[in-house]
Design a protein around this motif. Structure first.
Motif: not given
Length: 341
Positions: A29-40, A18-26, A7-14
């Motif tokens: 939480i709702k984030v901006t479209q830009d953040t959502q796109d970067r995580i995906e 990593y808490q944001t990545v974890s919550k978005v994937l579950r 999860l931390k690798d994904v967070a660094k890439e985005a």
């Protein structure tokens, strides 16, 4: 040796925590479209796969969403539902959920028993539904039992539940107005049997637009049948067999499959589709562009619908408030040669 992506690798890439990545994937939480796109994008590029078994043990969740397939009266494929399910699976898997499909019957008591047992055993955390009808008993049961679910389609305007739908009335309104712009006043409608909620919405658009322009509708212009090429063929023959003064010059169909049958029937009768008889469809199936003539039809935002239904369900599973319970998406008329344009 393959290195496990974390999860931390994904967070660094985005570029997020990593808490944001974890919550978005579950879906927590709702984030901006830009953040959502970067995580995906990071999830896809790195090939991140969560440890499902460990998470399931920790959360005591099956991480499965149920979807019931109804075997219809014909073996005709349902490409729109296939597109919807593909989109739903994509969104679900981004949130570490998967679809469990099962067969349901027209016998409603047996169907309700299947839904009840799957949830009672915690084999699924909730359900998505599609192909809904008026006062759909599946939806009434899930509401009464307070089981998480979201629907692609409506059932009863007085019921308070989460649904996503495409504005079928608007789609057929656009179609009928377009045919009128081509000079047609005798416009027939080939639709589904009564009781189909999607069919009723599309019919509403036709009736509303005809009334708005003061055009009289002959009752014999409204014909009904199953969603197959065969019925489209048969019902078009029924329409063109009407006396010359009553025969429609344009036919609006509630699906592309019906329209394909109608076009073939017209051609078999020596009519030129587009000039002698205008024909329109609904759904913009991939083949519709390559028919001869190409089919005027209505495109639905199915990708968006599948994603939105899953997001709506995940909020319920995660005990988050549904700020928007009813989402109505707008379709787009695609004008081609079959309508004489």
């Amino acid at each position: 040796m393959n290195v496990k992506v974390t999860l931390k690798d994904v967070a660094k890439e985005a570029g997020v925590s990593y808490q944001t990545v974890s919550k978005v994937l579950r879906g927590q939480i709702k984030v901006t479209q830009d953040t959502q796109d970067r995580i995906e994008t990071a999830v896809s590029r790195l090939g991140y796969r969560p440890n499902t078994a460990a998470r399931n043990l920790r959360t005591q969740s099956s991480n499965l969403i149920g979807y019931g397939w109804l075997q219809g009266s014909s073996d005709s494929p349902h490409p729109v539902l296939n597109q919807f399910l593909y989109s739903a699976v994509q969104r679900a898997e981004l949130n570490d959920f998967h679809l469990l499909t099962f067969l349901i019957e027209e016998d409603i008591e047996n169907t309700i028993a299947i839904y009840r047992e799957l949830h009672a055993r915690r084999q699924v955390e909730g359900f998505i539904l599609a192909d809904t009808n008026d006062n759909d008993p599946r939806i009434r049961f899930l509401m009464e039992e307070n089981i998480p679910f979201a629907s692609f389609g409506r059932a009863n305007d007085a019921w308070d539940f989460g649904w996503v739908d495409v504005d079928g009335s608007d789609g057929m309104h656009q179609t009928t107005a377009h045919l009128q712009e081509q000079g047609h006043t005798k416009i027939a409608l080939i639709t589904w049997p009564e009781g189909s909620r999607a069919g009723e919405e599309r019919e509403k658009g036709y009736f509303t637009q005809m009334a708005a322009t003061g055009l009289t509708i002959d009752p014999e212009w409204i014909v009904r049948g199953e969603n197959t090429v065969h019925f489209g063929y048969r019902l078009l023959n029924q329409l063109i067999a009407l006396p010359t003064g009553k025969r429609p010059t344009a036919v609006a169909c509630v699906s592309d499959e019906i329209a394909i049958g109608a076009m073939n029937a017209a051609l078999a009768q020596g009519l030129q589709v587009g000039s002698d008889l205008a024909v329109t469809g609904y759904d913009n199936l991939p083949m519709s562009e390559f028919l001869f003539p190409a089919l005027t039809t209505v495109e639905q935002p199915i990708q968006e619908a599948g994603s939105a239904v899953i997001e709506m369900l995940l909020k319920q599973i995660n005990n988050q408030p549904l700020l928007e319970k009813q989402v109505l998406l707008k379709p787009q008329l695609i004008i081609r040669q079959s309508s004489g344009a």
